[in-house]
Design an enzyme around this catalytic site. Sequence first.
Site, PDB file in Angstrom:
ATOM      1  CB  VAL A 331      -0.951   0.033   1.216  1.00 53.40           C
ATOM      2  CG1 VAL A 331      -1.939   1.188   1.086  1.00 53.40           C
ATOM      3  CG2 VAL A 331      -1.681  -1.287   1.365  1.00 53.40           C
ATOM      4  CB  SER A 332       2.070   3.401  -2.551  1.00 49.72           C
ATOM      5  OG  SER A 332       2.632   4.686  -2.781  1.00 49.72           O
ATOM      6  N   PRO A 333       1.147   5.562  -0.224  1.00 44.32           N
ATOM      7  CG  PRO A 333       2.527   7.039   0.978  1.00 44.32           C
ATOM      8  CD  PRO A 333       2.466   5.620   0.432  1.00 44.32           C
ATOM      9  CG  ASP A 444       5.974   3.931  -2.230  1.00 43.88           C
ATOM     10  OD1 ASP A 444       5.280   4.649  -2.972  1.00 43.88           O
ATOM     11  OD2 ASP A 444       5.495   3.101  -1.440  1.00 43.88           O
TER      12      ASP A 444
END
Length: 759
Positions: A331-333, A444
Amino acid sequence: MAASSVPLFQFLLFLVLSRAVYSSSEYLIGVGSYDITGPAADVNMMGYANSDQIASGIHFRLRARAFIVAEPQGNRVAFVNLDACMASQIVTIKVLERLKARYGDLYTEKNVAISGIHTHAGPGGYLQYVTYIVTSLGFVRQSFDVVVNGIEQSIIQAHESLRPGSAFVNKGDLLDAGVNRSPSSYLNNPAAERSKYKYNVDKEMTLVKFVDSQLGPIGSFNWFATHGTSMSRTNSLISGDNKGAAARFMEDWFENGQKNSDSSRNVPRRVSTIVSDFSKNQSRLLDIAATYKSSKGRSVDKSLLDAKVRVRNGSKRRFVSAFCQSNCGDVSPNTLGTFCIDTGLPCDFNHSTCNGKNELCYGRGPGYPDEFESTRIIGEKQFKMAVQLFNKATEKLQGKIGYQHAYLDFSNLDVTVPKAGGGSETVKTCPAAMGFGFAAGTTDGPGAFDFKQGDDKGNVFWRLVRNVLRTPGPGQVQCQKPKPILLDTGEMKEPYDWAPSILPIQMLRIGQLVILSVPGEFTTMAGRRLRDAVKSFLISLNSKEFGNNLHVVIAGLTNTYSQYIATFEEYEVQRYEGASTLYGPHTLTAYIQEFKKLATALVNGQTLPRGPQPPDLLDKQISLLSPVVVDSTPLGVSFGDVKADVPPKSTFRRGQQVNATFWSGCPRNDLLTEGSFAVVETLRDGGTWVPVYDDDDFSLKFKWSRPAKLSPESQATIEWRVPQSAAAGVYRIRHYGASKSLFGSISSFSGTSSAFVVV
């Protein structure tokens, strides 16, 4: 006789009231918080494994935040959330040793959980295994000590503040704070399984609200999955990233009386009263400011370095809010998607490359190209969701406090798996190893050279390089298939262990809330499988006690660190997360199997065998980081002198930036733990200067630099972007620091800029 009966009556009344409070609140609850910022200079940051990412200042400070929930005469659990990349086995060992010396067997490995938020902007060097301290030039004692001490102090605060209280749970969906950075890997999971979920990442936040029976709300902890990678691999300022920012926003929001959930407006600041009407007296303010020129740097007593805005007010508790990590593995922001930095086009879907190169593919945060703005946005989204859940939390946690814990040798664990034709068979986990896809990094933070995600073959050249360190044997190659082994870390023992073999798993229970403490980063689907398996298993063991309101959360990166846990199907794809699943394709199945054993013991009140003990490698640690030798200034200049001042008669409006640069010393000389390197002060009646912002504020940045790498001279630039919450008035910037003499003595100093006006 009559006189002595009054205190006796008061004592009896106190006992009656105390019993009433205990029975209505059920638990004893305490919270604590302590600074763990660490060395803000020269130390490599933990997370991206980028040797060029060296700390050189502070975005905002890092903290350890703890809660303890206890039965008045029974079990208790302690949970500590760190503004750090992950927990560390050696940190956990030493914290538990300190707790045992202080409290005996009250807090042990069984009932204490230490979890990291996974910021990639904190000092490294505090883990004990070689793989995780290569880029930090080995072990960094300052990083280690400040984390151990901060955890201990936060638990002490929580313990000493234990009072009757209640805990409430609430949960809700936050839709736009994370995206799946390995969607092609996720799609390899069975279609029938994927069809059960609306999204390819978990959107649910679970929050626990702590309420003191007499003082009211005292804190909240929540769990939500999104990576701490809003700050990029080139950032050099210490930062709690989006989760640390969310915690700062929420704590300030509560202290402000819960008036506004806009992070730019939620910090109360003292209002100046030196003039009555700012709009009509701007010239008067400028005249006042003109009388306060920059001060000559001066030596100060170390006790004066504790100038902070957020201080304890007598016996009043400070509100503690923690934003904990969950199954954030994929999960990446960086929610705008992944793009090639050379063409601006989307990256390749399957391998996250641009013309075959992983180095050019980056995820974009919502504030792109400003990583600080992306951090604020993702932090604010979590903060606002937490406020909603906090305000509407009505489901009370009731019932037993419990815990289970076990150490397991994940390098050689028997795992029962279903056979394709029916029945089951026993397989094994493997010694730790990392695949070629690991070296490709993620969107990321991409890796280097010609590695790429999804590589299940490897290449001849990098195998030759690998073999210089260690050639994996045929058994290890077979066990790890289809992963092509790049680094056989589990079997590399020189100068000491490169990767962990023995891992802790843990289960904490607070009524109908169960926390699964896992020592790594579970992907979205891996986390779902673990949560669902444990939840359904607990209900099957005791449906009457757990029923339909059982809440199960995963606390990721807890107690130690062992990289990633992907599903069997994701492992087959060998993107970054699968290539970083250390113990082979059956790692997740092993976790589910062993957590069911913890669940059985929890329900039946059993005591499980402790298991094999993880090694204490503290005495074997090697550090190649050079110490601070000496600090100096140009001839005629003192430490704390202003090098670049605020322009005379300056006026600033909200949203504008004020800068001042000072001659400084290396921040490693004194970490100023629970203090501040940078303070913004405002002028009050009688000519008193009062601190109103410091280096724990999102609006203020402390940037430290040397003119050359080996220069003994250094400077500190303090940048303050005037917040919307700032009151009109006269302000100045102050720098605190410490210098080291050629003879090794440390001297504290301070200096101030010229005053300026905010209107």
